[in-house]
Scaffold this motif. Structure first.
Motif, PDB file in Angstrom:
ATOM      1  N   GLU A 187       0.879  -1.141  -0.091  1.00 24.11           N
ATOM      2  CA  GLU A 187       0.150   0.131  -0.120  1.00 24.11           C
ATOM      3  C   GLU A 187       0.690   1.184   0.129  1.00 24.11           C
ATOM      4  O   GLU A 187       1.830   1.176   0.655  1.00 24.11           O
ATOM      5  N   ILE A 188       0.495   2.050  -0.676  1.00 17.67           N
ATOM      6  CA  ILE A 188       1.286   3.466  -0.828  1.00 17.67           C
ATOM      7  C   ILE A 188       0.251   4.765  -0.301  1.00 17.67           C
ATOM      8  O   ILE A 188      -0.678   4.763  -0.771  1.00 17.67           O
ATOM      9  N   TYR A 189       0.840   5.420   0.751  1.00 20.89           N
ATOM     10  CA  TYR A 189       0.281   6.533   1.454  1.00 20.89           C
ATOM     11  C   TYR A 189       1.083   7.761   1.199  1.00 20.89           C
ATOM     12  O   TYR A 189       2.373   7.821   1.294  1.00 20.89           O
ATOM     13  N   PHE A 190       0.354   8.908   0.896  1.00 16.45           N
ATOM     14  CA  PHE A 190       1.089  10.345   0.859  1.00 16.45           C
ATOM     15  C   PHE A 190       0.192  11.234   1.410  1.00 16.45           C
ATOM     16  O   PHE A 190      -0.963  11.311   1.356  1.00 16.45           O
ATOM     17  N   GLU A 191       0.936  11.969   2.186  1.00 16.19           N
ATOM     18  CA  GLU A 191       0.392  13.308   2.922  1.00 16.19           C
ATOM     19  C   GLU A 191       1.583  14.217   3.119  1.00 16.19           C
ATOM     20  O   GLU A 191       2.459  14.092   3.209  1.00 16.19           O
ATOM     21  N   LYS A 192       1.033  15.104   3.837  1.00 15.81           N
ATOM     22  CA  LYS A 192       2.082  16.166   4.651  1.00 15.81           C
ATOM     23  C   LYS A 192       2.954  15.695   5.499  1.00 15.81           C
ATOM     24  O   LYS A 192       2.780  14.637   5.904  1.00 15.81           O
ATOM     25  N   GLY A 193       4.076  16.109   5.574  1.00 17.36           N
ATOM     26  CA  GLY A 193       5.342  15.743   6.331  1.00 17.36           C
ATOM     27  C   GLY A 193       5.047  15.465   7.744  1.00 17.36           C
ATOM     28  O   GLY A 193       5.619  14.662   8.457  1.00 17.36           O
ATOM     29  N   TYR A 194       3.995  16.186   8.404  1.00 11.47           N
ATOM     30  CA  TYR A 194       3.977  16.285   9.850  1.00 11.47           C
ATOM     31  C   TYR A 194       3.227  14.906  10.329  1.00 11.47           C
ATOM     32  O   TYR A 194       3.158  14.664  11.204  1.00 11.47           O
TER      33      TYR A 194
END
Length: 60
Positions: free
Chosen positions: A47-54
């Motif tokens: 699974e690949i997740y992406f979001e803001k660094g925090y």
């Protein structure tokens, strides 16, 4: 968090919608001019997740 490609990170439950932080490997780091750093991470099950660094933290 200052992430680099190949770093192991913990992905926030806010992103994964799971009950606990999930281990993943950074596959992309983007300097987005609108929201700041965006991290993409892939888990062991693909699974690949992406979001803001925090919403990511270093895995110990």
């Amino acid at each position: 968090m200052e992430a680099r490609l190949g770093d192991n990170v913990l992905i926030s439950p806010e992103v994964t919608h799971k009950s606990d932080w999930t281990l993943g490997t950074v596959i992309d780091v983007e300097a987005n001019p609108f929201v700041g750093t965006v991290i993409s991470a892939k888990t062991a099950d693909g699974e690949i997740y992406f979001e803001k660094g925090y919403l990511f933290k270093p895995a110990m």
